[in-house]
Write an enzyme that holds these catalytic residues in place. Structure first.
Site, mmCIF file in Angstrom:
data_model
loop_
_atom_site.group_PDB
_atom_site.id
_atom_site.type_symbol
_atom_site.label_atom_id
_atom_site.label_comp_id
_atom_site.label_asym_id
_atom_site.label_seq_id
_atom_site.Cartn_x
_atom_site.Cartn_y
_atom_site.Cartn_z
ATOM 1 N N THR A 173 0.826 -1.211 0.000
ATOM 2 C CA THR A 173 0.000 0.000 0.000
ATOM 3 C C THR A 173 0.857 1.257 0.000
ATOM 4 O O THR A 173 1.850 1.322 0.704
ATOM 5 C CB THR A 173 -0.811 0.004 1.317
ATOM 6 O OG1 THR A 173 -1.523 -1.203 1.398
ATOM 7 C CG2 THR A 173 -1.735 1.202 1.389
ATOM 8 N N GLY A 203 -9.557 -4.124 3.421
ATOM 9 C CA GLY A 203 -8.556 -4.028 4.483
ATOM 10 C C GLY A 203 -8.599 -2.701 5.213
ATOM 11 O O GLY A 203 -9.643 -2.043 5.292
HETATM 12 N N1 GLY Z 1 -2.798 -2.777 3.921
HETATM 13 C C1 GLY Z 1 -3.495 -3.144 2.773
HETATM 14 C C2 GLY Z 1 -4.518 -4.178 2.977
HETATM 15 O O1 GLY Z 1 -4.407 -4.989 3.889
HETATM 16 O O2 GLY Z 1 -5.462 -4.212 2.219
#
Ligand code: GLY
Length: 313
Positions: A173, A203
């Site tokens: 991300t 998420g």
């Molecule tokens: N941190 C990105 C996700 O878990 O979707």
């Protein structure tokens, strides 16, 4: 006006502390991972006088458009059924926020999230409704499943082994924080989520307080890594509240990671990482496993910086 911190605990965040962290600094852009093209875009804009909000949106858009990045935007890895579904959010210095989840076929979810923030009375739009809204706002539909991502997904289908990969290809991300010439802070977070996730899974990244939080009186925080763990700790909100109480960005990130380490016996099997910046431009980061880095643009210097970690592996 200093807000009361978490729960009923007395705030140690005095007016003196507030003054010390609102001192002016030159503009700064920071982003999770070695996304230096993104920080360069945002940082250059900030030094040309752009607002933190404009800079943070354009900054993360660089990675949303990067076809080689399989964890964000166009070219992102699909879910188990082959759908590329994107999550993103944005926050402005005035505390306003916008978010989209499970958005398909739109290359720049962060810009749709900004439209949700600016053009609707809502904070979050999901799925078909988010797509309809994006189209009404003039965004064009696009196939986001690149041939490379499709091939990798078909390979994955042969075994269907699902386990989180720590520090996936050394990126994940993109979460970004920008501090502009006026000393205002804005943030954004955007992702295609976990590769081969269940259809419908969302998420931390588009969740205000989990993947991103900021308070223009204090600073901001962004997260990357295993979204489920970050959701359970509401990590970015926690970090901003810890900074409000007087912790440095580094101390606040460390405490947020330790909440997960202390509560989740499985912590060695996934990565989470936080990046925070206060209003003085001080930056901190911390993660479970070694390998997380963050990019920083400040006064013409664009650098990749290793984060300290709980585990040395
Ligand atoms: N941190 C990105 C996700 O878990 O979707």
């Amino acid at each position: 006006m200093v807000g009361v911190a978490l729960g009923t605990a007395p705030s140690v965040f005095s007016q003196t502390n507030l003054n010390s962290i609102t001192s002016k600094t030159s503009p700064i852009a920071v982003a999770t991972w070695n996304f230096q093209n993104a920080t360069k875009m945002a940082g250059s804009m900030l030094y040309d006088g752009a607002s933190a909000l404009d800079a943070v949106e354009k900054g993360v858009m660089v990675e949303e458009a990067n076809l080689k990045n399989t964890t964000v935007g166009n070219g992102g890895a699909p879910d188990r059924d082959g759908n590329v579904t994107l999550d993103a959010c944005i926050m402005s210095p005035d505390g306003n926020a916008g978010s989209v989840v499970y958005l398909k076929e739109i290359e720049h979810p962060v810009s749709v999230a900004r439209k949700v923030m600016e053009e609707t009375p809502h904070v979050m739009l999901a799925g078909e409704g988010a797509l309809q809204f994006a189209i009404q706002q003039g965004f064009k539909r696009k196939n986001l499943l690149t041939p490379e991502s499709e091939t990798a997904w078909k390979e994955w289908l042969k075994k269907k082994e699902y386990k989180p990969i720590i520090n996936i290809e050394n990126h994940d991300t993109i979460g970004m924080l920008c501090l502009d010439r006026n000393g205002d802070i804005a943030g954004a977070c955007t992702t295609s989520g976990l590769a081969y996730k269940m259809n419908g899974r969302v998420g931390d990244s588009p969740i205000i307080g989990a993947g991103l939080y900021l308070d223009n009186e204090v600073g901001g925080a962004v997260a990357t890594g295993m979204g489920e763990a970050i959701l359970k700790s509401v990590g970015s909100f926690l970090i901003v509240e810890l900074m409000r109480q007087g912790k440095s960005p580094q101390e606040a990130c460390e405490e947020a990671v330790m909440r997960t380490v202390n509560k989740d016996p499985d912590y060695k099997n996934f990565q989470i990482a936080f990046l925070a910046m206060n209003k003085a431009g001080e930056v901190g980061s911390y993660c479970i496993h070694k390998g997380f880095t963050y990019a920083k643009y400040h006064e013409g210097e664009n650098t990749n910086n290793p984060s300290s970690s709980y585990l040395e592996e």
